[in-house]
Design a protein around this motif. Sequence first.
Motif, mmCIF file in Angstrom:
data_model
loop_
_atom_site.group_PDB
_atom_site.id
_atom_site.type_symbol
_atom_site.label_atom_id
_atom_site.label_comp_id
_atom_site.label_asym_id
_atom_site.label_seq_id
_atom_site.Cartn_x
_atom_site.Cartn_y
_atom_site.Cartn_z
ATOM 1 N N ALA A 1 -4.461 -4.496 -4.064
ATOM 2 C CA ALA A 1 -3.305 -4.516 -3.165
ATOM 3 C C ALA A 1 -3.183 -5.866 -2.469
ATOM 4 O O ALA A 1 -2.075 -6.393 -2.295
ATOM 5 C CB ALA A 1 -3.435 -3.398 -2.131
ATOM 6 N N GLU B 1 2.393 3.218 -3.291
ATOM 7 C CA GLU B 1 1.513 3.962 -4.186
ATOM 8 C C GLU B 1 2.248 5.179 -4.768
ATOM 9 O O GLU B 1 2.772 6.024 -4.024
ATOM 10 C CB GLU B 1 0.266 4.407 -3.422
ATOM 11 N N TYR C 1 -9.217 -0.857 -5.199
ATOM 12 C CA TYR C 1 -7.812 -0.572 -4.912
ATOM 13 C C TYR C 1 -7.300 -1.502 -3.815
ATOM 14 O O TYR C 1 -6.187 -2.030 -3.894
ATOM 15 C CB TYR C 1 -7.695 0.890 -4.475
ATOM 16 N N LEU D 1 0.822 -1.213 0.000
ATOM 17 C CA LEU D 1 0.000 0.000 0.000
ATOM 18 C C LEU D 1 0.853 1.260 0.000
ATOM 19 O O LEU D 1 0.524 2.250 -0.657
ATOM 20 C CB LEU D 1 -0.930 -0.014 1.218
ATOM 21 N N TYR E 1 1.200 7.937 -5.928
ATOM 22 C CA TYR E 1 0.640 9.241 -5.569
ATOM 23 C C TYR E 1 1.431 9.899 -4.448
ATOM 24 O O TYR E 1 1.641 11.123 -4.445
ATOM 25 C CB TYR E 1 -0.832 9.116 -5.154
#
Length: 382
Positions: free
Chosen positions: A248, A224, A244, A221, A226
């Motif tokens: 994961a 990511e 999502y 996680l 972002y």
Amino acid sequence: MISGTSHDGIDVAVVDFERDGSVLRGRVGHTASTPYPGGLRARLIAALPPAPTTLAEVCVLDTLIGQSFAAAAAEAIARGGPVDLIVSHGQTVFHWVEGAHALGTLQIGQPAWIAERTGTPVLSDVRIRDITAGGHGAPLVSVLDGLLLGAYEGGAAALNLGGIANMTVVRGDSLYAYDLGPANALIDAVVTSRGLNPRGFDEDGRIAAAGQVDERLLEVLLDEPYYGLAAPKSTGKELFHLGYVTAALARAGREVGDADLVATLTELTVRTVARDVLAAGIGTLVVSGGGCRNPVIMAGLRAALPGVRVVPSDDLGAPADDKEAIAFALIGWLSAHGLPGTVPGGTGAAGARVLGTLTPGAGPLVLPEPLAEPPRSLVLSR
């Protein structure tokens, strides 16, 4: 009035603003949170990305949510007294971001229903003007944060833990803000999909407290992309949704039990928030939003931020559950007086903009005389 990315209901705050020189004083009167009817919330969730939907369903939801906002507004006026202007953020259903740039945003909840029901003019569609100026249209609460926190020596940050976590960092006249990542969005998605709480969230953090963090899943996680993007940036449930989490889990090669999964997603919020707070180098963190009522999140943040004073926004006169509604009331006051409702550092826009679209009420649309200068600070009281 706002329904945020948690899409559980409508938060309302009635605020009476009065200019006192360079200080704006806001008295917070009636506040309330009105849950969406169960059927409407289920219908809204079913239509949100990445699920497919139709324009017909968007039209129906626009009407039903507008009518729900109208009922909440009428109740607030009945309890809090007449108002000059209603600000409706509506319900975000899509926030279009590509290549780290916000290109569009869609909030539904037709404001004409509110104007017709109350006879009061309505300011709505408040994010898009900032996006047209190159901003992210978020986090708009940064305009409130800048006025509240500017006096803190050494800098302070305001953290909102809604569906998405956003943070505003303020040092005197300098301000920047952005969306950090998921606060409650992934937790709520799992709690809802697995039927762990009919209210759709981890109440008092009890589920997370009963579980153990799965380090392998957490590692996946945290990978990511972002999180590595430079601010300003914005995100939403277009990225952080139930699918999502499923993806994961597949990448981690894990089957994780309910409590352990919620504990891991809760730790994800703590880790991502704490990392950025430490990077900001501030001495005070003012927390609001539903996540500040989760003792597992708050204990995790205090443990991860030993040198930072962590306090609820209530200490500044902005009740933690109502701060975003208060922020949109402030934006309404600013727009009505011809003043920008954004700070460019808060959204990444090329310049500050007056926000919103006005829907007239029962009579002529009459606005106050424009003000030449914005207030320098804000003092809130009850």
